[in-house]
Scaffold this motif. Structure first.
Motif, PDB file in Angstrom:
ATOM      1  N   LEU A  74     -36.704  64.292 -20.436  1.00  0.00           N
ATOM      2  CA  LEU A  74     -35.600  63.392 -21.277  1.00  0.00           C
ATOM      3  C   LEU A  74     -36.258  61.772 -21.433  1.00  0.00           C
ATOM      4  N   ARG A  75     -36.298  61.414 -22.368  1.00  0.00           N
ATOM      5  CA  ARG A  75     -37.126  60.065 -22.580  1.00  0.00           C
ATOM      6  C   ARG A  75     -36.033  59.302 -23.583  1.00  0.00           C
ATOM      7  N   ALA A  76     -35.960  58.150 -23.251  1.00  0.00           N
ATOM      8  CA  ALA A  76     -35.041  57.255 -24.158  1.00  0.00           C
ATOM      9  C   ALA A  76     -36.210  56.132 -24.984  1.00  0.00           C
ATOM     10  N   ILE A  77     -35.900  55.904 -25.902  1.00  0.00           N
ATOM     11  CA  ILE A  77     -36.505  54.841 -26.731  1.00  0.00           C
ATOM     12  C   ILE A  77     -35.822  53.834 -27.276  1.00  0.00           C
ATOM     13  N   ILE A  78     -36.083  52.393 -26.746  1.00  0.00           N
ATOM     14  CA  ILE A  78     -35.495  51.413 -27.145  1.00  0.00           C
ATOM     15  C   ILE A  78     -36.306  50.340 -27.935  1.00  0.00           C
ATOM     16  N   GLY A  79     -35.734  49.237 -28.488  1.00  0.00           N
ATOM     17  CA  GLY A  79     -36.365  48.286 -29.004  1.00  0.00           C
ATOM     18  C   GLY A  79     -35.569  47.437 -30.154  1.00  0.00           C
ATOM     19  N   PRO A  80     -36.078  46.488 -30.561  1.00  0.00           N
ATOM     20  CA  PRO A  80     -35.175  45.813 -31.631  1.00  0.00           C
ATOM     21  C   PRO A  80     -35.273  46.220 -32.853  1.00  0.00           C
ATOM     22  N   ASN A  81     -34.564  46.070 -33.790  1.00  0.00           N
ATOM     23  CA  ASN A  81     -34.839  46.509 -35.131  1.00  0.00           C
ATOM     24  C   ASN A  81     -35.966  46.254 -35.839  1.00  0.00           C
ATOM     25  N   GLY A  82     -36.693  47.137 -36.517  1.00  0.00           N
ATOM     26  CA  GLY A  82     -37.884  47.062 -36.841  1.00  0.00           C
ATOM     27  C   GLY A  82     -39.031  47.327 -36.004  1.00  0.00           C
TER      28      GLY A  82
ATOM     29  N   SER B  81     -45.549  49.130 -31.301  1.00  0.00           N
ATOM     30  CA  SER B  81     -46.469  49.410 -30.343  1.00  0.00           C
ATOM     31  C   SER B  81     -45.439  49.504 -28.857  1.00  0.00           C
ATOM     32  N   VAL B  82     -46.069  50.223 -28.054  1.00  0.00           N
ATOM     33  CA  VAL B  82     -45.421  50.180 -26.724  1.00  0.00           C
ATOM     34  C   VAL B  82     -45.539  48.902 -26.101  1.00  0.00           C
ATOM     35  N   LEU B  83     -44.157  48.425 -25.806  1.00  0.00           N
ATOM     36  CA  LEU B  83     -44.134  46.973 -25.219  1.00  0.00           C
ATOM     37  C   LEU B  83     -44.021  47.263 -23.684  1.00  0.00           C
ATOM     38  N   ALA B  84     -43.337  48.387 -23.016  1.00  0.00           N
ATOM     39  CA  ALA B  84     -43.138  48.566 -21.852  1.00  0.00           C
ATOM     40  C   ALA B  84     -42.561  49.978 -21.507  1.00  0.00           C
ATOM     41  N   GLU B  85     -42.910  50.525 -20.275  1.00  0.00           N
ATOM     42  CA  GLU B  85     -42.474  51.921 -20.060  1.00  0.00           C
ATOM     43  C   GLU B  85     -42.280  51.902 -18.533  1.00  0.00           C
ATOM     44  N   GLY B  86     -41.133  52.799 -18.226  1.00  0.00           N
ATOM     45  CA  GLY B  86     -40.657  52.904 -16.969  1.00  0.00           C
ATOM     46  C   GLY B  86     -39.322  53.214 -16.838  1.00  0.00           C
ATOM     47  N   SER B  87     -38.621  52.902 -15.605  1.00  0.00           N
ATOM     48  CA  SER B  87     -37.099  53.021 -15.549  1.00  0.00           C
ATOM     49  C   SER B  87     -36.425  52.035 -16.242  1.00  0.00           C
ATOM     50  N   LEU B  88     -35.230  52.366 -16.641  1.00  0.00           N
ATOM     51  CA  LEU B  88     -34.442  51.287 -17.217  1.00  0.00           C
ATOM     52  C   LEU B  88     -34.444  49.889 -16.480  1.00  0.00           C
ATOM     53  N   ASP B  89     -34.187  49.800 -15.104  1.00  0.00           N
ATOM     54  CA  ASP B  89     -34.168  48.555 -14.458  1.00  0.00           C
ATOM     55  C   ASP B  89     -35.693  47.877 -14.548  1.00  0.00           C
ATOM     56  N   HIS B  90     -36.828  48.911 -14.416  1.00  0.00           N
ATOM     57  CA  HIS B  90     -38.072  48.221 -14.578  1.00  0.00           C
ATOM     58  C   HIS B  90     -38.340  47.629 -15.932  1.00  0.00           C
ATOM     59  N   VAL B  91     -37.740  48.379 -17.153  1.00  0.00           N
ATOM     60  CA  VAL B  91     -38.252  47.687 -18.309  1.00  0.00           C
ATOM     61  C   VAL B  91     -37.242  46.417 -18.680  1.00  0.00           C
ATOM     62  N   THR B  92     -35.998  46.401 -18.147  1.00  0.00           N
ATOM     63  CA  THR B  92     -35.191  45.368 -18.546  1.00  0.00           C
ATOM     64  C   THR B  92     -35.469  43.847 -17.561  1.00  0.00           C
ATOM     65  N   MET B  93     -36.090  44.241 -16.616  1.00  0.00           N
ATOM     66  CA  MET B  93     -36.665  43.096 -15.790  1.00  0.00           C
ATOM     67  C   MET B  93     -38.236  42.479 -16.414  1.00  0.00           C
ATOM     68  N   ASN B  94     -38.803  43.117 -17.300  1.00  0.00           N
ATOM     69  CA  ASN B  94     -39.956  42.843 -17.930  1.00  0.00           C
ATOM     70  C   ASN B  94     -39.516  41.437 -18.763  1.00  0.00           C
TER      71      ASN B  94
ATOM     72  N   ASP C  33     -37.526  38.702 -23.679  1.00  0.00           N
ATOM     73  CA  ASP C  33     -37.589  37.914 -24.693  1.00  0.00           C
ATOM     74  C   ASP C  33     -37.486  38.566 -26.326  1.00  0.00           C
ATOM     75  N   VAL C  34     -38.015  39.740 -26.487  1.00  0.00           N
ATOM     76  CA  VAL C  34     -37.742  40.160 -27.780  1.00  0.00           C
ATOM     77  C   VAL C  34     -36.772  41.089 -28.052  1.00  0.00           C
ATOM     78  N   TYR C  35     -36.094  41.530 -27.122  1.00  0.00           N
ATOM     79  CA  TYR C  35     -34.947  42.543 -27.308  1.00  0.00           C
ATOM     80  C   TYR C  35     -33.686  42.257 -26.545  1.00  0.00           C
ATOM     81  N   LEU C  36     -33.822  41.975 -25.199  1.00  0.00           N
ATOM     82  CA  LEU C  36     -32.560  41.598 -24.601  1.00  0.00           C
ATOM     83  C   LEU C  36     -31.907  40.359 -24.560  1.00  0.00           C
ATOM     84  N   GLY C  37     -32.860  39.365 -24.815  1.00  0.00           N
ATOM     85  CA  GLY C  37     -32.161  37.881 -24.755  1.00  0.00           C
ATOM     86  C   GLY C  37     -31.934  37.458 -23.291  1.00  0.00           C
ATOM     87  N   ARG C  38     -31.906  36.004 -23.194  1.00  0.00           N
ATOM     88  CA  ARG C  38     -31.705  35.337 -21.795  1.00  0.00           C
ATOM     89  C   ARG C  38     -30.188  35.112 -21.854  1.00  0.00           C
TER      90      ARG C  38
END
Length: 247
Positions: A32-40, A223-236, A241-246
């Motif tokens: 099972l794999r999830a793909i996330i990222g901003p629009n576009g 392109s692939v910006l990051a990969e790993g567990s959700l906790d791992h990628v959300t701390m990147n 900067d490009v998706y989650l915001g601060r």
């Protein structure tokens, strides 16, 4: 772990815009794999390429133990080989019952003579009942699909894809428009499906992804910006900067 689907170095441009940029991606046969990222970010274009709707300018897409070259196959050939896709908006036959929808989707020869002479057998009825139970519609078989809730229509479309016995299932925003109870049931459904096939989920709902508890691939600018567990990628920091915001 061996891969059931391998995407390597694919790029594609539309009118000078590089939608996918040297993207590589692989998934195991029961993952099972999830793909996330901003629009576009290229999420939909990635799925278009894997399913044959869009041809990349460069790169390779291979599927299965025999490393079938998907770029030499039509959309129909790719679907028959075992790659299924569920779009964000459910597409079911609303004037037909749940049973009839699942019957139409059953994997079978589409030869015109076979189709004209086809009669539903006991094994088909058993398969339909099992599919309906798998997607939470066991008590809805006689209902017209147009009477189902939005979430139930999503489940029916997933059931119709499962009827084709796919080995890779691409699912686009399954939680959109669902109630909390429907989202919880969808989570359990996808986790269970990934025990026997590869399931790739594109989703924006971070809580839904957290419930999936799976590896996450973050796309940005094709392109692939990051990969790993959700906790791992959300701390990147780059993902923030490009998706989650601060905020």
């Amino acid at each position: 772990m061996s891969s059931i689907l391998e995407v390597s170095g694919i790029s594609v441009s539309f009118d000078g815009f590089r939608a996918i940029n040297n993207l590589s991606f692989s998934i195991g046969p029961a993952e099972l794999r999830a793909i996330i990222g901003p629009n576009g970010a290229g999420k939909s274009t990635f799925m278009d390429i894997v399913t044959g709707k869009t041809r990349p300018d460069e790169g390779t897409v291979t599927f299965g133990e025999r490393s079938l070259n998907c770029l030499r196959m039509s959309e129909a050939q790719i679907a028959r080989a075992g790659i299924g896709r569920k779009f964000q908006r459910p597409t079911v036959f609303e004037d037909q019952t749940v049973t009839e929808n699942l019957t139409l989707a059953l994997k079978a020869s589409r030869n015109p003579l076979r189709v004209l002479g086809w009669r539903r057998k006991l094994i088909d009825a058993e398969r339909i009942a099992a599919l309906a139970a798998q997607v939470g519609l066991a008590d809805q078989l006689a209902r017209k699909s147009g009477e189902l809730s939005h979430g139930q229509k999503q489940w029916l479309e997933i059931g119709m894809l499962l009827a084709q016995e796919p080995r890779v299932l691409l699912v686009d925003e399954p939680a959109a428009g669902m109630t909390l109870a429907e989202r919880e049931q969808t989570t359990a459904m996808l986790v269970d499906m990934a025990k026997t096939r590869a399931v790739v989920v594109v989703e924006h709902d971070m809580e839904f992804i957290r419930r999936l508890n799976c590896k996450v691939t973050v796309l940005h600018e094709g392109s692939v910006l990051a990969e790993g567990s959700l906790d791992h990628v959300t701390m990147n920091p780059a993902v923030i900067d490009v998706y989650l915001g601060r905020g």
